[in-house]
Design an enzyme around this catalytic site. Structure first.
Site, PDB file in Angstrom:
ATOM      1  CG  HIS A  39       7.487 -25.612  -2.442  1.00 35.71           C
ATOM      2  ND1 HIS A  39       8.145 -25.158  -1.334  1.00 35.71           N
ATOM      3  CD2 HIS A  39       7.580 -24.621  -3.364  1.00 35.71           C
ATOM      4  CE1 HIS A  39       8.629 -23.949  -1.575  1.00 35.71           C
ATOM      5  NE2 HIS A  39       8.295 -23.589  -2.795  1.00 35.71           N
ATOM      6  CE  LYS A 105      22.206 -25.488   1.791  1.00 35.36           C
ATOM      7  NZ  LYS A 105      22.870 -26.661   1.238  1.00 35.36           N
TER       8      LYS A 105
END
Lengths: 187, 283
Positions: A39, A105
């Site tokens: 990222h 999650k």
């Protein structure tokens, strides 16, 4: 009452706006894997005005760093990693690049939840620690960027009926808060 | 004096790491089954079903239970009358760790703290192992192993209270840590609590508490009653499996104690995810 959907990537605005926190989605098609290190590189590319290694419009990113594949398998065990580590990067990808879905999650921060409302994107939860089960739903995997990151390289994977729950929807709802409120016992 | 061969230790550690990575221990599996039976939320029940199914697939097909195959953590009790032939014990543990993670197709998860570069080539595949040695009387060598994932480690906390905080303060602190963690550490959890000692002693005790068998009873009656109280209190938080909202947030609370300095009450909470992979090797 939660509903069940079968969706195929890339996701459209119509696809994501019908979803509500708590809905079950079986996802099909191409998904890209990326964790924090990848990222950071993607956002650096954007800051430098360079092209991304894949088309972000309508894309779904899976936050995962799989185990090495056993011989003959497309991928090793591949469950979600904790998503908050991507919180500082996700809004830019959602608001400026058209990212429509994230799979991970754990909790997201308000910036991500706001971006999901503003630019219509979904944060999906997959079952953490179910890496062997989830890997069965991945039919192919190919490293397309940053092989030097090893498990954290960006992979283009093809998923079939990948089981997900909508955590944050385009209306600002949060499945974690809703679920907990229902079962928390306060003295 | 008992002699143990270096290569036997390497082999035993390699095998135990591969087995642990792909087979949920019986106590953890049983605890998940109990949680499945008792869970009131249909959403969490489905999650728990997936986790049991995952454990079956992993075991039947020899696949890692989770992609986070952890850092390798060891508690080693070395008898004073034990002699390792052919190399050092520390080297044997690290070599066995590297072989186990490599041969078992487990993930190399150690990296440089700053550059975040993976250390698999520079230091070794998933090395270094985290090893806590203890020297004991006798001629036995006991090696406890657990794979410790990052998600649950990231929510673990420690503090040093003033003694006046007492038992009530400890219970409140543990509740706060687990409440703040919410869905992030992959509940249902094992919660390790270390009380007393110095700052680092409490932390190491909380780690060691995670190695205890789920469902076992604490021999100390005061700690046993605290564990039971905390089980009830933590399950009342409503976090549930993977944080979806449910009644089964913790599988076990394990507490270890140490004598304190008269001025302090150190407390540490180390959290373990539902995939509690731990085992013991004895020589």
């Amino acid at each position: 009452m939660s509903k069940t959907y079968h969706l195929t990537t890339p996701l459209s605005e119509e696809d994501v706006c019908q979803l509500k926190a708590g809905d079950i989605v079986y996802l099909n098609g191409i998904v890209y894997t990326a964790r924090d290190a990848a990222h950071k590189k993607l956002v650096d590319l954007l800051d430098e005005g360079k092209e991304l290694p894949f088309d972000m419009k309508g894309a779904v990113i899976y936050f995962v760093g799989p185990t090495p594949p056993k011989p003959g398998d497309p991928i090793g065990s591949a469950g979600p990693t904790t998503s908050y580590r991507m919180d500082s990067y996700s809004p830019k990808l959602i608001n400026e690049q058209g990212l429509k879905g994230m799979i991970g999650k754990g909790k997201r921060n308000q910036d991500v939840i706001d971006a999901c409302v503003k630019s219509k994107a979904i944060y999906f939860g997959a079952t953490g620690g179910a890496g062997a089960l989830l890997a069965r739903q991945i039919k192919s995997a190919e490293v397309i960027a940053y092989p030097e990151l090893g498990p954290e390289a960006i992979r283009k994977i093809e998923v079939v009926d990948f089981p997900l729950t909508v955590i944050n929807d385009t209306y600002g709802q949060d499945m974690y808060l809703m679920g907990r409120a229902q079962y928390e016992i306060k003295d | 004096m008992k002699e143990i061969q270096y290569k036997d230790i390497v082999q035993a550690i390699r095998d135990c790491i591969i087995y642990s990575g792909t087979n949920l221990p019986q106590d953890s599996y049983k605890a998940l089954q109990n949680a499945y039976e008792n869970e009131k939320s249909p959403v969490c029940k489905e999650v728990l079903k997936q986790l049991l199914e995952n454990a079956d697939i992993a075991s039947n097909e020899a696949r890692p239970l989770c992609q986070d195959t952890g850092l390798a953590v060891f508690f080693v009790k070395v008898g004073e009358d034990v002699k390792i032939k052919g190399g050092s014990l520390k080297k044997a543990i690290n070599e066995g760790t590297e072989k186990g993670y490599k041969d078992g197709y487990l993930r190399a998860s150690t990296c440089h703290w700053d550059t975040r570069a993976n250390l698999k080539d520079e230091v070794g595949y998933n090395l270094p192992a985290i090893i806590h040695f203890d020297l004991v009387e006798g001629d036995e060598l006991e090696i406890e192993y657990a794979a410790k994932g990052g998600g649950s480690e990231n929510v673990s906390r420690a503090t040093v209270f003033a003694p006046a905080k007492g038992r009530k303060g400890i219970v409140e602190y543990v509740k706060q840590v687990i409440s703040d963690a919410g869905p992030n550490p992959c509940p249902p959890l094992t919660v390790g609590v270390g009380i007393g000692g110095t700052f680092e002693k409490a932390v190491i005790s909380s780690k060691h508490a995670l190695f205890r068998e789920l469902g076992s009873v604490n021999p100390d009656p005061v700690l046993d009653s605290m564990e039971k109280e905390l089980m009830v209190e933590l399950n009342k938080l409503g976090i549930g499996a993977m944080g979806m909202g449910g009644t089964q947030t913790v599988l076990g609370v394990h507490i270890e104690k140490n004598p304190c300095h008269i001025a302090s009450l150190p407390v540490s909470v180390n959290v373990q995810c539902h995939s509690s992979r731990h085992t013991v090797i004895k020589f």
